[in-house]
Scaffold this active site. Structure first.
Site, PDB file in Angstrom:
ATOM      1  N   LEU A  83      16.082  40.675  53.464  1.00 16.25           N
ATOM      2  CA  LEU A  83      14.890  39.736  53.553  1.00 16.25           C
ATOM      3  C   LEU A  83      15.683  38.366  53.458  1.00 16.25           C
ATOM      4  O   LEU A  83      16.429  37.717  52.868  1.00 16.25           O
ATOM      5  CB  LEU A  83      15.190  39.829  51.041  1.00 16.25           C
ATOM      6  N   LYS A 113      13.634  42.145  41.738  1.00 20.14           N
ATOM      7  CA  LYS A 113      14.863  41.846  42.892  1.00 20.14           C
ATOM      8  C   LYS A 113      16.195  42.879  41.791  1.00 20.14           C
ATOM      9  O   LYS A 113      16.863  41.966  40.907  1.00 20.14           O
ATOM     10  CB  LYS A 113      14.897  40.737  43.542  1.00 20.14           C
ATOM     11  N   GLU A 171      17.146  50.557  45.528  1.00 18.98           N
ATOM     12  CA  GLU A 171      19.385  50.530  45.453  1.00 18.98           C
ATOM     13  C   GLU A 171      19.824  50.750  43.748  1.00 18.98           C
ATOM     14  O   GLU A 171      19.316  52.156  42.665  1.00 18.98           O
ATOM     15  CB  GLU A 171      18.180  48.874  44.370  1.00 18.98           C
ATOM     16  N   LYS A 287       5.513  40.685  48.026  1.00 21.20           N
ATOM     17  CA  LYS A 287       5.632  41.579  49.327  1.00 21.20           C
ATOM     18  C   LYS A 287       4.156  41.263  49.677  1.00 21.20           C
ATOM     19  O   LYS A 287       3.218  41.405  48.563  1.00 21.20           O
ATOM     20  CB  LYS A 287       5.918  42.956  49.317  1.00 21.20           C
ATOM     21  N   CYS A 405      55.818  24.899  46.792  1.00 24.46           N
ATOM     22  CA  CYS A 405      55.541  25.719  46.571  1.00 24.46           C
ATOM     23  C   CYS A 405      55.863  26.265  45.146  1.00 24.46           C
ATOM     24  O   CYS A 405      56.926  27.180  45.333  1.00 24.46           O
ATOM     25  CB  CYS A 405      55.637  26.625  47.886  1.00 24.46           C
ATOM     26  N   CYS A 424      52.198  25.982  52.210  1.00 24.98           N
ATOM     27  CA  CYS A 424      53.196  25.947  52.438  1.00 24.98           C
ATOM     28  C   CYS A 424      53.469  25.738  54.112  1.00 24.98           C
ATOM     29  O   CYS A 424      52.784  27.155  54.226  1.00 24.98           O
ATOM     30  CB  CYS A 424      53.724  27.098  51.375  1.00 24.98           C
TER      31      CYS A 424
END
Length: 675
Positions: A83, A113, A171, A287, A405, A424
């Site tokens: 979408l 959604k 979903e 929609k 480091c 580093c």
């Protein structure tokens, strides 16, 4: 200027694709939704301004996603689309205006959604025969057995007039209450918690053993239809009623409205009540309700023109910034991150948040000890937005970026003058970098090696089984017996060791482009790796190619070319290649059948959606026959192949008098060339 713009579009496209891969395939996003949306909008803006540099493989032309490799892959009967998104009322009005300019009268269906994992259920004569994840929109992974463990999904439809075939889109989600209970149980068992409900749903569904999926209270809501034979739907809303009547789990949280004002009221209602729903939501989908109108409006190459997702703004909360630490990535980049008082936001509890770089910390004025505003939109890594100045008590202190480091003690430095990132330089033996590279090699974006996750990578280095990634493919079961990670408590060999060694053997035969990605050459992602593999066919050929020749390859460019040459000129990198070759890693792609060069000298542009070709396969068909696959129309273009939704390229081709072919004509051209 043109080279810089082309490079910017190319690099941004690769970054977006990498993040899509992490989000859709690995379920392990590295940036927030809002950060991704900014990248997406930036790419759209560049491509609109400079259409001549738009890549044929641009992510804006494709459905987001990708697919895992642990399950059998199958094609959807009808493509699963993404979408398009809007983020405010002005953008929504622009979409409404575009629909109404088409001269259609319609009503709107609004629905929440669901923030879950997209699924495609195929019913044949009423029986569930296959369930696929969305994957790349055309092909998904088979999760049928796992889907069948979800109680709300019927294995057989009920009712009358059942269609002969029916693809139902929906979903898979993890109910919020059950998600909290699962995380509490994992914590009590000493296991890591899931970051959020979407990850929990994806992780639970992608289990090789369906019993694990069955133990998780997953649920499904269906919201769309793909291919259907033996039934016709007149409206989206009536389709939902039919699906519900057949026993499918539809949502009751949708509404048919007749004007924009009612759409905005629906959006506002659920934004205020987004936490009163049983699952995570991240917006509202609007929609066109009438199916005939949907069909007349059609699709772009990746999304329906008749639907839009209105995304809610990310959630924001306050918490205490306890400290600022740094992490070292696989390319040596040192990134500061916020360590915070645990706080719940967007459905998950977080303690870490990104701070990007030292300059960003200064720009935002953040101090250690501040109360900070953080934002998170349901994904893994939240973002620190700003400090709350009025809550300071004087105990706060400024962050000082380390000069050495934290993992190997090397002096940190910028790669080039003006670079905001520091790195580093001890790339060969810095423990943090080696572990991150080993972990990346095992990931699905690289060589996809079973067992080789972060813990395994850490154990390999800590137990001195490897000094760097060059030693990886020479490991044997006997070597692994020296590590507690790969053995049982009684010291005997673990099944994990067997799986790992088997995974290494499989990885040795991966395609060349995956090997290139696994080498962690800066800027070389899947797109440029595929271009290199296709052009040169072997590591040896790439090694002996000049930067100028590399830069001329579509998908590479000057910056990446220089990095590649520099990488292959480093002695210990050469040793990695030698060790991998000795261990049997395939550094040469299998020879491809030499096709008749029927398109030699021809420049061909493909646009729109084709039935029997993806964009990549159409490009491959042109290149393998000696032609040049271009992304832009010019007077030098010989043919434009125009599929559905061809757009502006079709118009420009007509204006320039370029020969235009449909898909059937393209197939004839591939077979016979120019008569």
């Amino acid at each position: 200027m043109s080279a810089a713009i082309r490079h910017q579009i190319q690099e941004l496209s690769e970054v977006i694709k990498d993040h899509q891969f992490k989000y859709y395939v690995l379920d392990d996003p590295a940036i927030t939704d809002s950060e991704f949306d900014k990248l997406w909008q930036q790419l759209i803006a560049l491509e609109s301004k400079y259409p001549q540099y738009k890549l044929e493989s641009s992510p804006t032309l494709e459905v987001g996603g990708g697919f895992a490799t642990a399950f059998t892959q199958h094609d959807h009967i009808e493509k699963m689309m993404s979408l398009d998104n809007v983020f405010d009322n002005d953008e929504l009005d622009t979409w409404f205006d575009r629909i109404e300019k088409a001269g259609v009268k319609n009503t709107w269906l609004c629905e929440i959604k669901v923030d879950g994992l997209a699924i495609n259920l195929l019913y044949e004569n009423g029986r569930l025969t296959r369930a696929l994840t969305r994957g790349n929109g055309t092909t998904g992974e088979d999760v049928t057995l796992n889907i069948k463990t979800i109680k709300s999904v019927p294995t057989e439809l009920t009712g009358k007039n059942l269609p002969a075939t029916l693809e139902v889109r929906g979903e898979v989600f993890f109910p919020l209450k059950a998600f909290d209970e699962l995380n509490d149980a994992l914590e009590e068992a000493g296991k890591p918690r899931f970051a959020n409900p979407r990850n929990a749903a994806a992780g639970s569904l992608r289990q090789k053993d369906p019993k694990v999926s069955a133990s998780r209270p997953l649920d499904v809501v269906v919201h769309g239809i793909g291919s259907a034979t033996g039934v016709r739907f007149d409206k989206q809303s009536s389709a939902y009623e039919l699906l519900k009547g057949w026993g499918l789990p539809t949502s009751s949280r949708y509404k048919v409205v007749s004007n924009r004002k009612e759409v905005l009221a629906f959006i506002d209602q659920y934004e205020k009540n987004r936490h009163n729903v049983e699952h995570e939501i991240d917006g509202v989908v609007i929609k066109v309700n009438e199916i005939d109108t949907q069909n007349s409006l059609g699709f772009t190459s990746r999304a329906p023109k008749w639907a839009i997702a209105y995304k809610y703004p990310p959630e924001e909360v306050l918490t205490k910034l306890l400290d600022i630490k740094v992490s070292v990535g696989r390319t040596g980049r040192v990134t500061p991150f916020a360590y915070m008082q645990a706080v719940k936001v967007a459905g998950s509890t977080v303690t870490n948040a990104t701070l990007h770089n030292a300059q960003e910390i200064v720009r935002k004025g953040i101090l250690i000890g501040d109360t900070v505003l953080i934002r998170k939109a349901g994904d893994v890594i939240p973002e620190v937005l700003a400090p709350v100045i009025e809550k300071r008590d004087g105990s706060e202190r400024a962050f000082v970026m380390p000069t050495k480091c934290p993992d190997c003690g090397s002096k940190l430095r910028a790669i080039s003058e003006g670079d905001v990132d520091i790195r580093c330089p001890n790339s060969q033996s810095c423990p943090a970098q080696v572990v991150e590279r080993l972990f990346y090699i095992g990931s699905r974006s690289a060589l996809d090696i079973d067992v080789l996750g972060y813990e395994a990578a850490t154990a390999l280095l800590a137990d001195k089984l490897v000094t760097d990634e060059g030693d990886l493919f020479g490991l044997t079961l006997k070597d692994l017996n020296r590590s507690q990670f790969f053995t049982k408590k009684d010291g005997t060999q673990s099944v994990i060791a067997d799986r790992f060694v088997a995974g290494l053997e499989l990885a040795k035969q991966r395609p060349l482009w995956r090997v290139l990605v696994a080498l962690s050459i800066r800027h070389v992602g899947p797109t440029s790796a595929k271009a290199l593999a296709n052009e040169f066919g072997s590591i040896a050929n790439i090694q002996k190619t000049s930067a100028q020749e590399l830069a001329n390859i579509d998908g590479v460019g000057e910056v990446i070319a220089e990095v590649i040459v520099e990488w292959f000129n480093i002695d210990w990198h050469k040793q990695i290649i030698k060790k991998w070759e000795k261990a049997g890693v395939a550094l040469v792609d299998a020879p491809k059948e030499k096709l008749k060069q029927s398109l030699k000298g021809l420049t061909i542009v493909v646009t729109g959606s084709l039935v029997d070709f993806s964009r990549d396969s159409a490009t491959e068909a042109i290149i393998s026959r000696g032609g040049k696959a271009s992304s832009s129309i010019s007077a030098k273009t010989d043919y434009l192949v125009a599929g559905d939704a061809a757009g502006s390229k079709l118009t420009k081709a007509s204006e320039l008098g370029v020969t235009i072919l449909d898909e059937a004509g393209f197939k004839v051209l591939l077979e016979k060339g120019i008569n």
